[in-house]
Scaffold this active site. Structure first.
Site, mmCIF file in Angstrom:
data_model
loop_
_atom_site.group_PDB
_atom_site.id
_atom_site.type_symbol
_atom_site.label_atom_id
_atom_site.label_comp_id
_atom_site.label_asym_id
_atom_site.label_seq_id
_atom_site.Cartn_x
_atom_site.Cartn_y
_atom_site.Cartn_z
ATOM 1 C CE LYS A 112 -12.064 -30.703 43.600
ATOM 2 N NZ LYS A 112 -12.240 -30.100 42.262
HETATM 3 P P1 NAD Z 1 -22.540 -33.116 39.338
HETATM 4 O O1 NAD Z 1 -22.636 -33.630 40.697
HETATM 5 O O2 NAD Z 1 -23.392 -31.957 38.956
HETATM 6 O O3 NAD Z 1 -22.824 -34.265 38.281
HETATM 7 C C1 NAD Z 1 -22.154 -35.486 38.286
HETATM 8 C C2 NAD Z 1 -22.797 -36.389 37.267
HETATM 9 O O4 NAD Z 1 -22.040 -37.599 37.183
HETATM 10 C C3 NAD Z 1 -24.216 -36.817 37.634
HETATM 11 O O5 NAD Z 1 -25.022 -36.857 36.455
HETATM 12 C C4 NAD Z 1 -24.049 -38.228 38.197
HETATM 13 O O6 NAD Z 1 -25.206 -39.031 37.979
HETATM 14 C C5 NAD Z 1 -22.895 -38.720 37.331
HETATM 15 N N1 NAD Z 1 -22.145 -39.798 37.993
HETATM 16 C C6 NAD Z 1 -21.678 -39.848 39.285
HETATM 17 N N2 NAD Z 1 -21.060 -41.035 39.515
HETATM 18 C C7 NAD Z 1 -21.131 -41.715 38.327
HETATM 19 C C8 NAD Z 1 -20.690 -42.994 37.911
HETATM 20 N N3 NAD Z 1 -20.070 -43.813 38.772
HETATM 21 N N4 NAD Z 1 -20.914 -43.359 36.626
HETATM 22 C C9 NAD Z 1 -21.561 -42.525 35.766
HETATM 23 N N5 NAD Z 1 -22.020 -41.332 36.096
HETATM 24 C C10 NAD Z 1 -21.816 -40.933 37.359
HETATM 25 O O7 NAD Z 1 -20.983 -32.768 39.114
HETATM 26 P P2 NAD Z 1 -20.345 -31.825 38.015
HETATM 27 O O8 NAD Z 1 -20.103 -30.483 38.614
HETATM 28 O O9 NAD Z 1 -21.096 -31.948 36.731
HETATM 29 O O10 NAD Z 1 -18.890 -32.478 37.886
HETATM 30 C C11 NAD Z 1 -18.620 -33.539 36.974
HETATM 31 C C12 NAD Z 1 -17.132 -33.667 36.812
HETATM 32 O O11 NAD Z 1 -16.594 -32.441 36.311
HETATM 33 C C13 NAD Z 1 -16.338 -33.948 38.108
HETATM 34 O O12 NAD Z 1 -15.229 -34.762 37.794
HETATM 35 C C14 NAD Z 1 -15.860 -32.572 38.526
HETATM 36 O O13 NAD Z 1 -14.702 -32.637 39.355
HETATM 37 C C15 NAD Z 1 -15.556 -31.983 37.171
HETATM 38 N N6 NAD Z 1 -15.520 -30.529 37.128
HETATM 39 C C16 NAD Z 1 -16.614 -29.799 37.473
HETATM 40 C C17 NAD Z 1 -16.558 -28.410 37.399
HETATM 41 C C18 NAD Z 1 -17.754 -27.564 37.670
HETATM 42 O O14 NAD Z 1 -17.714 -26.357 37.369
HETATM 43 N N7 NAD Z 1 -18.844 -28.096 38.176
HETATM 44 C C19 NAD Z 1 -15.357 -27.790 37.004
HETATM 45 C C20 NAD Z 1 -14.258 -28.569 36.662
HETATM 46 C C21 NAD Z 1 -14.362 -29.946 36.735
#
Ligand code: NAD
Length: 423
Positions: A112
């Site tokens: 990471k």
């Molecule tokens: P992103 O940046 O596209 O979206 C994040 C979302 O979370 C946004 O809508 C933001 O407004 C919201 N957010 C941020 N802080 C917040 C808070 N304090 N309270 C409520 N909402 C909040 O990110 P993503 O890629 O959608 O990732 C989301 C989660 O999924 C993360 O934990 C990430 O590690 C995990 N994840 C993502 C992927 C991927 O393929 N993108 C894969 C595995 C895990």
């Protein structure tokens, strides 16, 4: 000796990761030396670098790349741009990637990285300069056979395109396999942008079946409206016919008990910057969203959202952890005692890294698969992993999260044992 939860500070991601590993290690009866190896991680790289801001000022940034393990293959894991990101969090998230890749049975270790920054305060040009300089700084340790970054919080396909271009400049030839989650035009995989969400929806489908809940109109609440949250909501509706009643972002959430019009919510978010205020919806807080009476709750934002202080008020039958580490260990125990079926992060969001693996394979073979092919293969890997985790949990009389850790830790420990200690 039984693991004592009180010895871990669950507000710290690092402790949550260590606690889950220790709980699994207890079932596996791993010897202490091997436990130490798995706890420690292999490599940590910290870089400090200047970026020229649009107004000509120079600003220093700190970036990280942690390779938790390389025992089963090249390290794999996202790059996150986040204001509070620090080494301890990156370490914990890198370990999570190790267990996740092993649970999905992919030939990868875990990594990471990221930069401590607030992307909302940076222009697109500043983000590009920051990304290119970060790439240059970490270039010695990344590469298609070494460590392959991917998008995570506040990074996307464009970020990956800049990394791929900068790394290729560094090498003198084009290296598409250095990152995954690239734009399709640059060798990205079809289906990668929806893979995490699609995989999570396949896991929810399996959970619904295992729990005998196929009948009835089920409701869903999704915390987060980013790359994962939006698509989970859309695909839960499209593929499983579930009714999405609530969704949120950092500004708060929206609720409509008759179901949300997701395209309307998306349009409102694009126009105003937040989902809140979408016509025809009630405003709720992120906390209220988590406590709604729904069949399926999907935390898809950040870590530490379901904690000991609100776990008693979670009202869902299934919690599908699309986000990484949204539930603390004690909260997980409480949900288990309340018979809430938690699909743990290292399984529920494993679809993302699985299609990243498909992208890497396609880049290596220079041969591209159709989206149908991708989704069929993803479904097969997700479904297999779901049932392997369930079976491991049942065999060990443990909850699903511990089952997932047992499966993942066992595979990594076995790889390390077979490889032995050098020299
Ligand atoms: P992103 O940046 O596209 O979206 C994040 C979302 O979370 C946004 O809508 C933001 O407004 C919201 N957010 C941020 N802080 C917040 C808070 N304090 N309270 C409520 N909402 C909040 O990110 P993503 O890629 O959608 O990732 C989301 C989660 O999924 C993360 O934990 C990430 O590690 C995990 N994840 C993502 C992927 C991927 O393929 N993108 C894969 C595995 C895990």
């Amino acid at each position: 000796m039984a693991v004592d939860y009180k010895l871990y500070d669950e507000s710290r991601l690092a402790d949550v990761a260590r606690l889950n590993l220790d709980l699994a290690a207890e079932h596996l009866d791993l010897e202490e030396g091997l436990r130490d190896i798995l706890r420690s991680g292999q490599r940590e790289f910290i870089v400090h670098f200047p970026v020229e801001m649009d107004d000509g000022r120079l600003k220093m940034f700190t970036g990280y790349r942690v390779q938790h393990s390389l025992y089963r293959g090249p390290a794999k894991g996202g790059l996150r741009y986040y204001p509070t990101l620090d080494l301890e969090d990156v370490r914990a998230l890198a370990a999570l990637m190790t267990w996740k890749c092993a649970v999905m049975n992919l030939p990868f270790g875990g990594a990471k990285g990221g930069v401590q920054c607030d992307t909302k305060q940076l222009s697109q040009e500043e983000l590009e300069r920051l990304t290119r300089r970060l790439t240059w700084e970490i270039a010695p340790i990344i590469g298609p056979n070494a460590d392959i970054p991917a998008p995570d919080l506040y990074t996307d396909a464009q970020t990956m395109a800049w990394i791929m271009d900068t790394y290729s400049m560094f090498k003198g030839y084009t290296v598409p396999g250095v990152v995954t989650g690239k734009p399709v035009e640059l060798g990205g995989s079809l289906g990668r942008d929806t893979a995490t969400a699609q995989g999570c929806v396949y896991a929810i489908r399996e959970a619904i079946e295992v729990l005998g809940m196929q009948e009835g109109a089920h409701t869903v609440a999704v915390q987060g409206f980013g790359k994962v949250g939006y698509h989970v909501a859309r695909l839960a509706q499209k593929c499983l016919g579930l009714k999405v009643v609530a969704i949120s972002d950092t500004g708060g959430g929206v609720y409509n008990r008759s179901g949300l019009d997701l395209e309307l919510v998306l349009g409102h978010k694009l126009e105003t910057g937040s989902v809140t205020g979408t016509p025809g919806t009630d405003r709720i807080t992120n906390e209220e969203l988590l406590e709604l009476p729904v069949e399926v709750l999907v935390p898809a934002a950040i870590e530490n959202q379901i904690r000991a202080d609100n776990a008693e008020r979670i009202n869902a039958r299934i919690v599908a952890e699309a986000a990484n580490a949204p539930t603390t260990a004690t909260a997980g125990k409480i949900l288990d005692e309340r018979d809430i079926f938690v699909i743990p992060d290292i399984l529920a969001n494993g679809g993302g890294v699985t299609v990243s693996y498909f992208e890497w394979v396609q880049n290596t073979q220079k041969l591209f698969w159709s989206e149908d092919d991708i989704n069929r293969r993803l479904d097969s890997i997700m479904t297999r992993a779901f049932h392997e985790v369930l079976q491991t949990a049942r065999q060990n009389k443990a909850r699903l999260r511990i089952g997932a850790y047992i499966l993942g830790v066992q595979r990594v420990a076995r790889a390390k044992q077979l490889r032995g200690i050098f020299p």
